[in-house]
Write an enzyme that holds these catalytic residues in place. Sequence first.
Site, PDB file in Angstrom:
ATOM      1  N   HIS A  34       0.110  -1.491   2.381  1.00 40.08           N
ATOM      2  CA  HIS A  34       1.278  -2.801   2.669  1.00 40.08           C
ATOM      3  C   HIS A  34       2.410  -2.370   1.713  1.00 40.08           C
ATOM      4  O   HIS A  34       2.292  -1.729   0.707  1.00 40.08           O
ATOM      5  CB  HIS A  34       0.932  -4.223   2.524  1.00 40.08           C
ATOM      6  CG  HIS A  34       0.449  -4.525   1.361  1.00 40.08           C
ATOM      7  ND1 HIS A  34      -0.980  -4.210   0.758  1.00 40.08           N
ATOM      8  CD2 HIS A  34       0.938  -4.827   0.105  1.00 40.08           C
ATOM      9  CE1 HIS A  34      -0.874  -4.356  -0.558  1.00 40.08           C
ATOM     10  NE2 HIS A  34       0.221  -4.792  -1.051  1.00 40.08           N
ATOM     11  N   HIS A 115       7.811   0.021  -2.102  1.00 38.58           N
ATOM     12  CA  HIS A 115       6.792   0.871  -2.362  1.00 38.58           C
ATOM     13  C   HIS A 115       5.402   0.604  -1.637  1.00 38.58           C
ATOM     14  O   HIS A 115       5.211  -0.639  -1.270  1.00 38.58           O
ATOM     15  CB  HIS A 115       6.405   1.094  -3.912  1.00 38.58           C
ATOM     16  CG  HIS A 115       6.074   0.119  -4.337  1.00 38.58           C
ATOM     17  ND1 HIS A 115       6.703  -0.947  -4.953  1.00 38.58           N
ATOM     18  CD2 HIS A 115       4.669  -0.302  -4.904  1.00 38.58           C
ATOM     19  CE1 HIS A 115       5.746  -1.642  -5.316  1.00 38.58           C
ATOM     20  NE2 HIS A 115       4.401  -1.686  -5.106  1.00 38.58           N
TER      21      HIS A 115
END
Lengths: 170, 170
Positions: A34, A115
Site C-alpha cells: 500500500h 512510497h
Amino acid sequence: MKFGVVLFPSKKLQDVANSYRKRYDSHYSLIPPHLTLKEVFEATEDQIDEIAANLRKIAEETNPFTLNVTKVSSFSPANNVIYLKVEQKQELTSLYNKLHEGNLEQPTEYSFIPHITIGQRLSDDEHLDVYSQLKLVDVAHEETVDRFHLMYQLENETWTVFETFRLGKG
Amino acid sequence: MKFGVVLFPSKKLQDVANSYRKRYDSHYSLIPPHLTLKEVFEATEDQIDEIAANLRKIAEETNPFTLNVTKVSSFSPANNVIYLKVEQKQELTSLYNKLHEGNLEQPTEYSFIPHITIGQRLSDDEHLDVYSQLKLVDVAHEETVDRFHLMYQLENETWTVFETFRLGKG
C-alpha cells in the site's frame, strides 16, 4: 479503534511488491502492499461515520490520476526502510493535503514522501546488503489510481478495509 | 484474476474469530474473518468493472440488516470446518440470491449456509478435540450489516479489497 487511509496499487504492482516484502518486510502478513495517505489515527465508531462522510466528499472532488513508480529507494540512515518511490505529483499531494485538513487534521511526524514499503526493520548490515541489490532493479511502472481505502486495525495488528472511496464519482 | 464477495463483521466479532483462527484456521493470515457471500470466481479487469457496477446496484437495493451469530458449529463429517453459525435470515438469503443471478450466476458446489469460519484443515482427531471444546462456548452476538466487499486474490494467496458497497445508499 485505530484507522488509516491507504491506496492499494494494482494487483500487478502488489505482486511485485510482495515478492520483496515476503522476505524483507515484517508487516507482510498484516496488510497488502500500500501507499499510506494518512498515518494511523484514533477514532471511535461514532466519529468514524463522520470521517467516512468527509472522505466520501474528498473522493468525489478528486479525479482519477496517474501513479508513477520510478525506482527503489530507502529512508536510511533515518530509517532502514526500503520502498518503491512514487513520483510526487500535484494530484497526489493535493489528495494528501485534503486528508489532513479540517476534522481530518492530525500531527504528522513525517513529511509526505509517497512510497510503497517493500522492506523494513532490517539490521544495518541486512539493509545495506538488500538495498544495494534492489536499487539496481528496474521497477518503473505507471498505473491509474481511481480509489482509496479507509482501514481499521484488529487486535492481532492486521488491517481490514472499512470502506472504499472511488475518485470523481460525485 | 480471482474475485470473491464477503461480509466483514464488526471489529469486535473479528477479534473473537481471530482468537480461534490464529490456532485453528490455515487461512488466518490470508484474509480477515469474513462471511462468504459469493465463492471465488474468475474475471478479467474489464469484466470486473461491469460486475462492480452490478454489485453497486444490488447494494443500493438492499437495506442494512441484522446479523445474528448463534453458536459454534461444524461441517464435519463432510468437511472438518468449524464456524460461527449465522442465522439464516430472509435479508441475507435474498442478498446471496441477488449475487448469483444474471451475469453474476456461477455454479455453486455448496448450498448457502451463512457462517464465519474459525477452524479448517484440521485432522479428524484435532477437529474432534477442538470442536468438542468450542461448541460449549457462548458466542451469541448481534450486529448490523451495512456493507459488503468485493475482494481479489494476489499471487501469494492473500486477498485485497477491490471495492466496498454500502447497503441502501441508492
